[in-house]
Design a protein around this motif. Structure first.
Motif, PDB file in Angstrom:
ATOM      1  N   GLU A  61       0.971  -1.445  -0.098  1.00  0.00           N
ATOM      2  CA  GLU A  61      -0.105  -0.111   0.075  1.00  0.00           C
ATOM      3  C   GLU A  61       0.860   0.943  -0.275  1.00  0.00           C
ATOM      4  O   GLU A  61       0.399   2.445  -0.846  1.00  0.00           O
ATOM      5  N   HIS A  62       2.423   1.185   0.672  1.00  0.00           N
ATOM      6  CA  HIS A  62       3.036   2.900   1.080  1.00  0.00           C
ATOM      7  C   HIS A  62       4.290   2.554   0.095  1.00  0.00           C
ATOM      8  O   HIS A  62       4.523   3.435  -0.199  1.00  0.00           O
ATOM      9  N   SER A  63       3.985   1.483  -0.912  1.00  0.00           N
ATOM     10  CA  SER A  63       5.802   0.937  -1.702  1.00  0.00           C
ATOM     11  C   SER A  63       5.545   2.351  -2.702  1.00  0.00           C
ATOM     12  O   SER A  63       6.855   2.747  -3.127  1.00  0.00           O
ATOM     13  N   ALA A  64       4.634   2.616  -3.245  1.00  0.00           N
ATOM     14  CA  ALA A  64       4.092   3.808  -5.214  1.00  0.00           C
ATOM     15  C   ALA A  64       4.499   4.999  -4.315  1.00  0.00           C
ATOM     16  O   ALA A  64       5.782   5.726  -4.519  1.00  0.00           O
ATOM     17  N   PHE A  65       4.354   5.361  -2.896  1.00  0.00           N
ATOM     18  CA  PHE A  65       4.934   6.767  -2.010  1.00  0.00           C
ATOM     19  C   PHE A  65       6.308   6.800  -1.742  1.00  0.00           C
ATOM     20  O   PHE A  65       6.894   7.920  -1.273  1.00  0.00           O
ATOM     21  N   GLY A  66       7.441   5.947  -1.535  1.00  0.00           N
ATOM     22  CA  GLY A  66       7.861   5.292  -1.121  1.00  0.00           C
ATOM     23  C   GLY A  66       8.362   6.078   0.369  1.00  0.00           C
ATOM     24  O   GLY A  66       9.327   6.281   1.418  1.00  0.00           O
ATOM     25  N   GLY A  67       7.555   5.652   0.997  1.00  0.00           N
ATOM     26  CA  GLY A  67       7.073   6.127   2.430  1.00  0.00           C
ATOM     27  C   GLY A  67       5.635   5.589   2.908  1.00  0.00           C
ATOM     28  O   GLY A  67       5.003   5.228   2.747  1.00  0.00           O
ATOM     29  N   VAL A  68       5.379   5.998   4.451  1.00  0.00           N
ATOM     30  CA  VAL A  68       4.033   5.317   5.015  1.00  0.00           C
ATOM     31  C   VAL A  68       3.684   6.631   4.908  1.00  0.00           C
ATOM     32  O   VAL A  68       3.777   7.871   4.849  1.00  0.00           O
ATOM     33  N   VAL A  69       2.030   6.331   4.675  1.00  0.00           N
ATOM     34  CA  VAL A  69       1.039   7.415   4.234  1.00  0.00           C
ATOM     35  C   VAL A  69       0.461   7.158   5.964  1.00  0.00           C
ATOM     36  O   VAL A  69      -0.904   6.190   5.791  1.00  0.00           O
ATOM     37  N   PRO A  70       0.208   8.013   6.200  1.00  0.00           N
ATOM     38  CA  PRO A  70      -0.932   7.983   8.059  1.00  0.00           C
ATOM     39  C   PRO A  70      -1.816   7.471   7.335  1.00  0.00           C
ATOM     40  O   PRO A  70      -3.084   6.418   7.806  1.00  0.00           O
ATOM     41  N   GLU A  71      -2.600   8.464   6.318  1.00  0.00           N
ATOM     42  CA  GLU A  71      -4.363   8.246   6.518  1.00  0.00           C
ATOM     43  C   GLU A  71      -4.246   6.761   5.584  1.00  0.00           C
ATOM     44  O   GLU A  71      -5.235   6.081   6.218  1.00  0.00           O
ATOM     45  N   ILE A  72      -3.418   6.418   5.071  1.00  0.00           N
ATOM     46  CA  ILE A  72      -3.985   4.732   3.849  1.00  0.00           C
ATOM     47  C   ILE A  72      -3.401   3.764   5.552  1.00  0.00           C
ATOM     48  O   ILE A  72      -4.990   3.128   5.580  1.00  0.00           O
TER      49      ILE A  72
ATOM     50  N   ALA B 271      18.197   5.724   0.628  1.00  0.00           N
ATOM     51  CA  ALA B 271      17.099   4.826  -0.608  1.00  0.00           C
ATOM     52  C   ALA B 271      16.936   5.578  -1.529  1.00  0.00           C
ATOM     53  O   ALA B 271      16.934   5.213  -2.907  1.00  0.00           O
ATOM     54  N   LYS B 272      15.676   6.631  -1.059  1.00  0.00           N
ATOM     55  CA  LYS B 272      14.488   7.461  -1.648  1.00  0.00           C
ATOM     56  C   LYS B 272      15.653   8.608  -2.747  1.00  0.00           C
ATOM     57  O   LYS B 272      15.407   8.441  -4.731  1.00  0.00           O
ATOM     58  N   LEU B 273      16.956   8.876  -2.614  1.00  0.00           N
ATOM     59  CA  LEU B 273      17.733   9.886  -3.471  1.00  0.00           C
ATOM     60  C   LEU B 273      18.303   9.108  -4.233  1.00  0.00           C
ATOM     61  O   LEU B 273      18.943   9.358  -5.418  1.00  0.00           O
ATOM     62  N   LEU B 274      18.780   7.471  -4.056  1.00  0.00           N
ATOM     63  CA  LEU B 274      19.389   6.428  -4.745  1.00  0.00           C
ATOM     64  C   LEU B 274      19.252   6.162  -6.113  1.00  0.00           C
ATOM     65  O   LEU B 274      18.775   5.286  -6.414  1.00  0.00           O
ATOM     66  N   GLY B 275      17.061   6.032  -6.243  1.00  0.00           N
ATOM     67  CA  GLY B 275      16.197   5.259  -6.647  1.00  0.00           C
ATOM     68  C   GLY B 275      16.062   4.238  -6.510  1.00  0.00           C
ATOM     69  O   GLY B 275      15.299   3.180  -6.859  1.00  0.00           O
ATOM     70  N   LEU B 276      15.612   3.251  -4.685  1.00  0.00           N
ATOM     71  CA  LEU B 276      16.090   2.412  -4.230  1.00  0.00           C
ATOM     72  C   LEU B 276      14.290   2.380  -4.447  1.00  0.00           C
ATOM     73  O   LEU B 276      14.269   3.489  -3.572  1.00  0.00           O
ATOM     74  N   PRO B 277      14.268   0.535  -3.991  1.00  0.00           N
ATOM     75  CA  PRO B 277      12.798   1.087  -3.283  1.00  0.00           C
ATOM     76  C   PRO B 277      12.105   1.025  -1.547  1.00  0.00           C
ATOM     77  O   PRO B 277      13.611   0.883  -1.377  1.00  0.00           O
ATOM     78  N   TYR B 278      11.528   1.339  -1.155  1.00  0.00           N
ATOM     79  CA  TYR B 278      11.201   1.582  -0.135  1.00  0.00           C
ATOM     80  C   TYR B 278      10.481  -0.487  -0.033  1.00  0.00           C
ATOM     81  O   TYR B 278      10.090  -0.571  -0.646  1.00  0.00           O
TER      82      TYR B 278
END
Length: 364
Positions: free
Chosen positions: A43-54, A177-184
């Motif tokens: 659910e959160h991988s597409a956003f690169g981090g945890v989305v509190p509402e989701i 990881a996000k800076l380098l384009g690596l997955p969450y």
């Protein structure tokens, strides 16, 4: 205690929904009867981090079913448990509300006592569940939201020796990881990339190394990674691997200094202990470079190194259930049904806030 105590644990502080049944036997030994965890990674991988509402909505959808499954796997009914323990903080307030309100509803309907558990206390006491460890001991908590060195003196009795003054270690991994384009999630991705990298190519900084205080800082390291990556763009796979390996090396060297000083302080304060213990907890404890560094440190300082199984290092309900059982066994009172969730909840309430506080409490 004249009989085993059984408790239902509930954990919803971030992006794992979890329920567990744990037993504390008459001799103090703990046993996990069932432990069910549902990850929200997809659910959160597409956003690169945890989305509190989701995260909160996912907890609402899954929690009732997970509790039923935990009871079913344990082969018991709700009426058979002696109490309910639910994470009340710290964490994302939406998720905390879901878990704590569910715990309250179950406790009221089944006429069971409720224990509102500090998530950090769950981590702090896990080694007593898995290894039967006695007090006192030193704990390093390294996760996405926390980096702390804590003296664990007893149930409900904690002394914070060090904390991060900016980013938590897990947060630094995720942002790198996000800076380098690596997955969450970033931690496993950085560790995997680092395996083929040259750890000596980049000499990244080690903030606070050499200082007597035992605090941590990782924002400067994260900035150095961004500057190094920008300077050599476009990045090749080998560049990314070298940056990740150098990043992990800087982390390892930082922990060696910070934790080494903590072990020396513990020795000074508890000279009578022949073999003191260092416990590591939190999701970042899965990193093998960090584990190896801590193991070498403990060998050098003659400490026992205790790392609970990986499934109990990350967020889980078994540790919440066990913390509730520990409080029951220690004779601490249950919480009133009016207890409120706390997005900020220091384990050591006597420690001063390092970077300020607000209506929700100390930031760090």
């Amino acid at each position: 205690m004249t009989r085993p105590l059984r408790i239902l644990g509930i954990e919803t502080s971030c992006d794992e929904t979890a329920a567990s049944i744990v037993v504390r036997h008459e001799d103090g030994r703990g046993e996990i009867i069932s432990d069910v965890v549902l990850s929200q990674l997809e659910e959160h991988s597409a956003f690169g981090g945890v989305v509190p509402e989701i995260a909160a909505r996912a907890h609402v959808e899954a929690l009732d079913g997970l509790i039923e499954e935990a009871l079913s796997r344990a082969g018991i009914k709700l009426s058979d448990v002696d109490a309910v323990a639910a994470t009340a903080g710290p964490g994302l307030i939406g998720g905390l509300l879901v878990g704590l309100m569910t715990g309250k509803a179950i406790a009221m309907s089944a006429n069971k006592p409720l224990y509102a558990v500090n998530h950090l206390e769950g981590h702090a006491l896990t080694a007593r569940l898995t290894d039967g460890l006695g007090f006192p001991y030193l704990m390093l908590l390294v996760s996405g939201g926390h980096t702390q060195l804590v003296l664990v003196k007893g149930v409900g009795d904690y002394e914070r020796w060090g904390t991060t003054i900016d980013d938590a270690l897990g947060e630094a991994f995720d942002k790198t990881a996000k800076l380098l384009g690596l997955p969450y999630p970033g931690g496993p991705a950085v560790e995997k990339a680092a395996r083929t990298g040259d750890a000596t190519r980049f000499d990244f900084p080690r903030p606070l190394v050499g200082e007597a205080r035992l605090d941590f800082s990782f924002s400067g390291l994260k900035t150095a990674v961004r500057q190094a990556a920008t300077a050599i763009q476009p990045l090749t796979e080998q560049d990314i691997a070298d940056i990740c390996a150098s990043f992990q090396r800087a982390i390892s060297r930082t922990l060696k200094d910070r934790i080494g000083r903590g072990l020396a302080r513990f020795r000074e304060r508890s000279p009578a202990l022949s073999e003191p213990s260092l416990v590591v907890a939190g999701g970042v404890a899965a990193n093998q470079v960090i584990r190896s560094t801590l193991q070498d440190l403990c060998n050098e300082h003659r400490f026992a190194f205790i790392a609970p199984p990986l499934n109990l290092c990350t967020d889980n309900a078994a540790m919440i259930a066990w913390a509730g059982l520990e409080r029951m066994a220690a004779g601490l009172p249950a919480d009133p049904i009016s207890v409120a969730p706390r997005s900020r909840w220091p384990l050591d309430n006597e420690a001063a806030a390092l970077i300020g506080s607000g209506k929700r409490g100390a930031k760090a």
